[in-house]
Design an enzyme around this catalytic site. Structure first.
Site, PDB file in Angstrom:
ATOM      1  CB  CYS A  22      27.866  39.472   6.744  1.00 13.37           C
ATOM      2  SG  CYS A  22      26.945  38.598   7.869  1.00 13.37           S
ATOM      3  CG  HIS A  47      28.973  35.499   5.491  1.00 11.62           C
ATOM      4  ND1 HIS A  47      29.451  36.589   6.402  1.00 11.62           N
ATOM      5  CD2 HIS A  47      29.122  35.826   4.328  1.00 11.62           C
ATOM      6  CE1 HIS A  47      30.142  37.542   5.519  1.00 11.62           C
ATOM      7  NE2 HIS A  47      29.981  37.150   4.192  1.00 11.62           N
ATOM      8  CG  HIS A  91      31.043  39.375   1.277  1.00 11.71           C
ATOM      9  ND1 HIS A  91      31.470  38.351   2.065  1.00 11.71           N
ATOM     10  CD2 HIS A  91      32.136  39.575   0.796  1.00 11.71           C
ATOM     11  CE1 HIS A  91      32.586  37.790   2.126  1.00 11.71           C
ATOM     12  NE2 HIS A  91      33.230  38.661   0.716  1.00 11.71           N
TER      13      HIS A  91
END
Length: 324
Positions: free
Chosen positions: A240, A288, A300
């Protein structure tokens, strides 16, 4: 209320099979993601230390050459003077590894010229510098070894948790596995990403507010469909934070490596004011991150086994929004 804020609760609920399995897979993915960020940080530190060790070794080599040159100069001068009867053989002390003792004996200073005394002091300084640089290099090497161990530890943690998650998923019937995979970005309260049909289809998104943000968004879009690879920062795969760093590098902006660091890599803004190019940080531990692209959507790298894709901004709890 903006589209970004409205999207927080706009993702409809959907029943996922095997509630206990889903919760366990979500937990394992979250823990693996946290460990991945720690791995990224340790790996980045290891790379920095490798460069510093190389620089220290280069400096030691240059300093050693300086010491050798000074000794050669003193040797030539002392040899010439000795042959002409102008200096005592005791000047051999000049060429020991520690000439401090020689200079400290004032009674011998009249046996060397002022030029030699200056060169000797320069040699003293060079030897001290060389010793200090060797000490620094030894410390860097020890830190590098510690960093290598940290990288290995985090890698084992990630591999173990991902293997367990994969084991749980493989034990499910194919249909249940597919639904659970789509639900794996939920925070457990029924908000799902619904990316099974639209994850790679560009939503109707507004233009980025400036050239840098536009370049970052364009780069992120160009990565759609590439696989999640933990510890990777492109171009063939991403985790990520690696995707965010890679995307913004195309805009000439150097982001830090981890999502925790990226959280503070710019000005924080309310989610209601999010604009394309902003970084959306998820969970209280900032484990994240995705890039907001407008109309309640982010791009993402979701988790292992999934490709870079669009998902709703409210797919899991948003902790902050950062504008680089």
């Amino acid at each position: 209320m903006s589209a970004a804020a409205a999207a927080l609760g706009a993702v409809p609920a959907q029943a996922a099979p095997k509630g206990d399995t889903r919760a366990e897979v979500d937990r394992l993915y979250q823990e693996a993601e946290r460990a991945t960020q720690a791995y990224d940080k340790a790996q980045e530190r290891e790379g920095t230390l490798r460069r510093e060790v190389r620089e220290a070794q280069d400096l030691i080599a240059r300093q050693q050459q300086r010491v050798n040159t000074l000794r050669e100069q003193l040797g030539s001068l002392a040899g010439a003077q000795y042959r002409s009867g102008g200096i005592d053989p005791a000047v051999a002390l000049l060429f020991s590894d520690s000439p401090d003792d020689y200079l400290d004996k004032a009674s011998t200073l009249d046996r060397i010229t002022s030029q030699q005394a200056g060169q000797l002091r320069e040699l003293q300084s060079a030897l001290r510098d060389l010793a200090q640089e060797r000490t620094v290099a030894v410390g860097k090497l020890a830190e590098l070894e510690s960093s290598r161990k940290a990288v290995a530890t985090q890698k084992r943690t990630v591999v173990r948790k991902l293997a367990r998650a994969r084991q749980l998923l493989n034990a499910l019937p194919p249909a249940d596995r597919a639904v659970l995979g789509r639900a794996s970005r939920s925070d457990g309260d029924g908000r799902l990403d619904l990316s099974d049909l639209t994850g790679l289809i560009a939503p109707d998104t507004p233009d980025a507010p400036d050239a840098r943000a536009a370049a970052a968004v364009a780069a992120a879009r160009s990565a759609l469909g590439r696989p999640y690879v933990w510890g990777a920062s492109g171009p063939s795969g991403f985790d990520c934070s690696g995707l965010m760093q890679w995307s913004y590098a195309h805009a000439g902006v150097q982001l830090p490596r981890t999502s925790q660091e990226q959280r503070f890599a710019g000005r924080q803004v309310p989610l209601s004011e999010a604009r394309p190019g902003d970084l959306v940080i998820y969970r209280s531990d900032a484990s994240h991150v995705g890039m907001y692209v407008g109309n309640g959507q982010v791009i993402h790298a979701p988790y292992p086994g999934a490709a870079v894709r669009y998902d709703p901004v409210g797919m899991m709890p948003v902790s902050s929004v950062t504008r680089p």
